[in-house]
Design a protein around this motif. Structure first.
Motif, PDB file in Angstrom:
ATOM      1  N   PHE B  49      -5.687  34.772  14.697  1.00 19.94           N
ATOM      2  CA  PHE B  49      -4.475  34.631  13.889  1.00 19.94           C
ATOM      3  C   PHE B  49      -4.111  35.964  13.231  1.00 19.94           C
ATOM      4  N   GLY B  50      -5.133  36.750  12.912  1.00 20.77           N
ATOM      5  CA  GLY B  50      -4.898  38.063  12.317  1.00 20.77           C
ATOM      6  C   GLY B  50      -4.178  38.998  13.275  1.00 20.77           C
ATOM      7  N   ALA B  53      -0.641  37.835  13.461  1.00 23.82           N
ATOM      8  CA  ALA B  53       0.133  38.223  12.284  1.00 23.82           C
ATOM      9  C   ALA B  53       0.432  39.715  12.293  1.00 23.82           C
ATOM     10  N   ALA B 254       2.411  32.560   9.957  1.00 25.06           N
ATOM     11  CA  ALA B 254       2.205  33.971  10.301  1.00 25.06           C
ATOM     12  C   ALA B 254       3.114  34.865   9.460  1.00 25.06           C
ATOM     13  N   ALA B 257       1.730  35.040   6.118  1.00 21.76           N
ATOM     14  CA  ALA B 257       0.515  35.859   6.121  1.00 21.76           C
ATOM     15  C   ALA B 257       0.896  37.327   5.961  1.00 21.76           C
ATOM     16  N   CYS B 270      -3.606  41.130   8.617  1.00 22.72           N
ATOM     17  CA  CYS B 270      -4.846  40.449   9.027  1.00 22.72           C
ATOM     18  C   CYS B 270      -5.508  39.760   7.835  1.00 22.72           C
ATOM     19  N   ALA B 273      -3.588  36.697   6.972  1.00 23.18           N
ATOM     20  CA  ALA B 273      -3.885  35.646   7.955  1.00 23.18           C
ATOM     21  C   ALA B 273      -5.237  35.009   7.662  1.00 23.18           C
TER      22      ALA B 273
END
Lengths: 285, 318, 389
Positions: B49-50, B53, B254, B257, B270, B273
């Motif tokens: 996910f990081g 993002a 995202a 984030a 990151c 996220a």
């Protein structure tokens, strides 16, 4: 008479009802954005408050009391929102969106704690709970009443924005916020006023829409997305644009689905994408 | 749109931050040795996910285009890699093809989108994202419809299989490194400087002879490609791809984030996220369904307490 | 990266649970169960029903399966696999549960298949209805105590084809379960000589107003409407069906979820007369159900429903499987489940496993008013259906 005629006919009338309801739901969003430059993602939460207030309202008295309560709560929430967003005036849009989304999540949680997670049914007030025949198809009276109320509200808003001094100030703010402030007009109380009125309208829309949609968790985001679509198609900050876009989206969701059911899932966002691709600032901006 | 003043951008890598980066790298590489399996799994999810993002931050932070439909490219990459794996291709080549598929989709969508800006760009990308999700729902023969692609075989690198917690972590960490390096090299290059210039003053850059639309389209395609690459990692990590992976919620998480992290800095995206995944998948699972409330409170607190995101905290304290 | 993958092999053993410690000796045995139910999102109400069924069974049986003291760890499934899969992962890796129970979303149930198989843990699905969960390509470790979507719809299709109704319109939301329902209904209805004269699949979760579809149903001149809806959509559909005057002209024959649970009260009088097929109704008059219903009402001040029963039965089959002490790994439990035979004392009536999913009696239910509340009264028996019929 071929069968598709009454299908298309009732769907068109229904599209008008849904479209006008959408107008009442979305006009506050566009007012707030036009005046304050705030994209208020808590708008759907206010709609849901209204919907819960109309649920289980069996008589005209409870209906009237509920409507007054929805208006008041919406207005107070608008005041609170203006306080909450005031420190963010010079911050990017995304910060305000993040804040109002956070508020929206909290509102949803509070409503779920108050009303539970089951659907709360809402019924039209007595006398409006019947149906009238249109070309052999029954059509609910309440939705016709929504058309009436929607037309009145649309006219009132059109007059206010286009013909009054307040409206002129609003339009000037949409066009050039800094200029309005520079010529010495104190717009602070107008801004608070716009948030109060816009938020009250969202709650009223939820109240009117309750008997059609019922009150349930998740309705807030559904309505928010629809309202965002309408506001963007119409052109941010334009009341006429919102009206036009609401009626258009009402027809897409109603007549469009009736005649092209297999494309139903793609119609709304397809129309949105085409509109912005062709007119990057919305229909009327 | 960025909260970071010009000059504090990506390009400057001081000795101190270099040492910090090395320390973080070592901590990440050693993670499976000191973390419990579920913590490692969560960290794996955070890395995927990081990277996703961070790819979005290329749009939001670097060039000032806030997208609310970026999950479409994560999803297209994930479906591509998942489909390929189900048909026998489990090697890292699938990641490249995933990135290519997303880049191609990004080229089409970007061509339409970059003409608009601000809120209109936001909502237009939302619409395109919703259409992508709908296609994932409807094109059952390829995507498996609402049940998605499941039973995806584990990713392989040569003779090694990324099937257990730790090997999967290293597979994803490797991909994360590659993806971040790619984003970093672009943002540190003269090209990155041009993109920042367009963000800060489009008119001036146009006057200097930069065709801003072309640069914006380039950034859009690149962001889509890296998102697709992250999608490939997602398919390997979840061994499952469903329409919700390219849905509105994923896109919105995202975007937030990036905002919480502090837009304009890849590492901050990151961190943002990681924070969101942490709240949702660690705290959220144990609070009897009040996960959304936690997220809401986090958002509200972040706006007031961290006006420049996590990235702004150290500066504020000085 | 490659070197790291090598190291990883050595570490992977950490992922397996070590629960044999307490279970070797005399009577002090314990089992840890992970209950995966939605606690946030649109399926929250179902999650509550499921948890009640689970808790009530344990309360009434001293918190034990056989000699095993039960510890329950609940995790929030949320709405989608994005939250459901991490929930299962957490229960397996962090809480190291012995058995998993629950799961509403079919996508989540299918998505955790490999994870559950790799961990060799038993998962008893107590709601999700996708046929493929226990169909071809299934995991031997995933069993089910609820239903399949096609099974429920097929029961209605077969029944309807035996009545005077020869034409029907089928409508269900546009997602996998809706498609399975329409398919299951159509197969049985046409086999019995009926014709499906039209079908619609409104966008799932994105349809608040069914007016366009109601007009199409009326224009089709079908004799009946078959539908499959649940939750908020079932309330909207049933109420609007009545508001647009269709209930007087074209009766509804549905998969029972349409009127099951909390949605029935929300539909109110609009639901009167709606007929549906399901493997349970609170009105079933058998000894097990009478006891169950009374206990449930006393404990929760609510009428039980099929979601509570399926999770109650998940506890019941675990109890039977653990009658004599065995190891708690998936393989031992699966062996025990395979030899259970009919479960006679379920509130839904006797049922048994057909493969890894129930073979059970289906009931024709009609919504009637009993006193101040609406109920799904039993108005017929539709016969036994397995998952593969």
């Amino acid at each position: 008479m071929p069968e598709w005629v009454p299908v298309a006919m009732t769907a068109t009338i229904n599209g008008l009802a849904i479209g006008l309801l959408l107008f009442v739901s979305a006009v506050g969003l566009t007012l707030i954005f036009g005046m304050m430059d705030v994209l208020n993602l808590a708008h759907g939460g206010l709609f849901l408050i209204g919907a819960y207030l109309v649920a289980e309202s069996p008589t005209w008295t409870t209906f009237a009391v509920g409507l007054a309560a929805a208006t008041t709560i919406g207005a107070v929430a608008g005041g609170a929102l203006s306080l909450a967003t005031a420190p963010l005036a010079r911050r990017p849009h995304l910060d305000q969106a993040l804040l109002t989304l956070g508020i929206a999540l909290v509102i949803a949680e509070v409503l779920s704690a108050l009303y539970g997670d089951d659907v709360r049914p809402a019924n039209p007030p007595p006398g409006l709970d019947g149906a009238v025949p249109i070309l052999g198809h029954q059509y609910p009276t309440y939705r016709l009443a929504v058309i009436g109320v929607g037309v009145v509200l649309a006219l009132v808003f059109y007059w206010m924005v286009e013909r009054t001094k307040l409206g002129a100030l609003f339009r000037a703010s949409v066009a050039d916020r800094d200029m309005v402030a520079a010529i010495g007009i104190d717009v602070r109380f107008v801004r608070v006023g716009v948030l109060v009125v816009g938020s009250a309208l969202a709650a009223v829309a939820g109240f009117l829409g309750g008997p059609i949609y019922n009150a349930r968790p998740g309705l807030d985001s559904t309505i928010l997305v629809l309202a965002l679509v309408v506001v963007v198609i119409g052109g941010l900050g334009s009341v006429r644009g919102v009206l036009l876009a609401s009626l258009l989206v009402g027809q897409i969701e109603s007549t469009g689905r009736a005649l092209l059911p297999s494309l139903a899932s793609f119609l709304l966002f397809g129309a949105l994408a085409v509109t912005i691709a062709v007119k990057p600032k919305g229909l009327l901006r | 749109m960025s909260a970071v003043p010009a000059g504090l951008g990506y390009a400057r890598v001081s000795l101190r931050s270099g040492a910090l980066a090395a320390a973080i790298a070592v901590t990440l590489v050693a993670a499976p040795f000191y973390l419990a399996p579920y913590a490692t799994t969560t960290l794996t999810r955070m890395l995927v996910f990081g990277l996703f993002a961070a790819s979005l931050d290329l749009l939001v932070g670097l060039i000032g285009l806030p997208s609310l439909g970026h999950a479409a490219y994560l999803g297209i990459g994930a479906y591509t890699a998942g489909w390929l794996a189900l048909h026998g291709l489990t090697s890292p080549l699938a990641l490249l093809l995933a990135a290519s598929a997303s880049a191609l989709a990004g080229l089409g969508a970007g061509w339409i989108s970059v003409r608009s800006s601000g809120i209109f760009f936001l909502i237009l990308t939302l619409a395109i994202g919703e259409i992508a999700e709908q296609i994932a729902q409807s094109w059952t023969a390829v995507t498996g419809g609402s049940n998605g692609l499941y039973g995806i075989p584990a990713a392989t690198v040569g003779p090694l299989t990324a099937s257990d917690v730790a090997s999967l972590y290293y597979y994803v960490l490797g991909g994360f490194g590659v993806g971040m390096a790619m984003l970093w090299s672009v943002s540190a290059s003269p090209l990155g400087a041009a993109l920042r210039g367009i963000r800060d003053n489009k008119t001036r850059m146009r006057a200097l002879g930069y065709e801003s639309t072309r640069y914006e389209l380039f950034a859009f395609v690149l962001a889509a490609a890296v998102a697709g690459f992250a999608g490939g990692l997602l398919a390997a990590q979840q061994r499952l791809v469903t329409p919700s992976d390219l849905g509105f919620t994923t896109s919105a998480l995202a975007l937030f984030a990036v905002v919480i992290g502090g837009s304009g800095r890849l590492w901050a995206a990151c961190l943002g996220a990681a924070l969101i995944i942490g709240v949702r998948d660690v705290a959220g699972l144990t609070v009897n369904g009040h996960g959304p409330l936690l997220l809401g409170l986090l958002f509200i607190a972040a706006v007031y307490l961290m006006p420049h995101g996590i990235a702004g905290l150290p500066r504020r304290r000085k | 990266m490659l070197g790291g993958a090598g190291v990883a092999g050595a570490l992977s053993a950490c992922g397996n649970s070590l629960t044999t410690a307490d279970n070797s000796g005399d009577g002090r045995r314990s089992i840890k169960v992970g209950l995966v139910i939605p606690q946030a999102g649109v399926y929250t109400a179902l999650g509550i029903d499921m948890k009640r069924g689970w808790d009530l069974w344990l309360e009434r049986h001293g918190g034990k399966f056989g000699d095993y003291t039960v510890t329950t760890v609940t995790a929030d499934e949320g709405e989608t696999p994005q939250t459901g899969v991490p929930a299962v992962q957490k229960l397996l890796q962090s809480d190291q549960v012995d058995v998993l129970v629950g799961i509403v979303s079919s996508a989540t149930a299918l998505g955790v298949k490999d994870m559950v198989s790799a961990a060799k843990k038993l998962l008893i699905v107590s709601n999700a209805g996708a046929g493929s969960i226990t169909g071809p390509g299934r995991s031997p470790y995933i069993w089910r105590t609820s239903f399949t979507n096609a099974q429920v719809a097929g029961a209605m299709g077969r029944y309807l084809s035996t009545t005077d109704i020869k034409t029907a319109y089928a409508i269900a939301p546009d997602y996998a379960a809706g498609a399975e329902a329409i398919e299951g209904f159509t197969k049985e209805f046409t086999r019995g000589g009926g014709t499906v004269v039209g079908q619609d699949k409104p966008p799932f979760g994105k349809t608040q107003d069914y007016q366009p579809y109601l007009s199409r149903i009326q224009a089709s001149r079908a004799q009946a409407t078959f539908c499959f809806f649940g939750g908020a959509e079932s309330v909207a559909f049933v109420k609007q069906y009545a508001q647009f005057g269709l209930s007087a002209k074209i009766p509804i024959y549905a998969s029972g979820f349409l009127t099951e649970g909390g949605v029935l009260a929300a539909q109110g009088d609009a639901a009167l007369g709606v007929k549906s097929a399901l493997h349970y109704t609170s009105e079933l008059d058998n000894r097990a159900n009478n006891e169950f219903r009374n206990a449930y009402q006393a404990r929760y001040d609510a009428v039980p429903n099929c979601y509570a029963v399926a999770t109650w039965d998940a506890a019941a089959v675990l109890h039977r499987a653990l009658k004599s002490p065995i190891a708690l790994d998936g393989d031992s439990l699966v062996t025990a489940l395979s030899s259970l035979g009919p479960i006679e004392d379920s509130p839904r009536g006797a049922w048994s496993f057909d493969g890894q999913s129930p073979q059970q009696e289906f009931y024709l239910r009609t919504v009637e008013r009993h006193g101040s509340s609406l109920v799904n009264a039993v108005t017929g028996q539709l016969g036994r259906f397995g998952q593969s019929t």
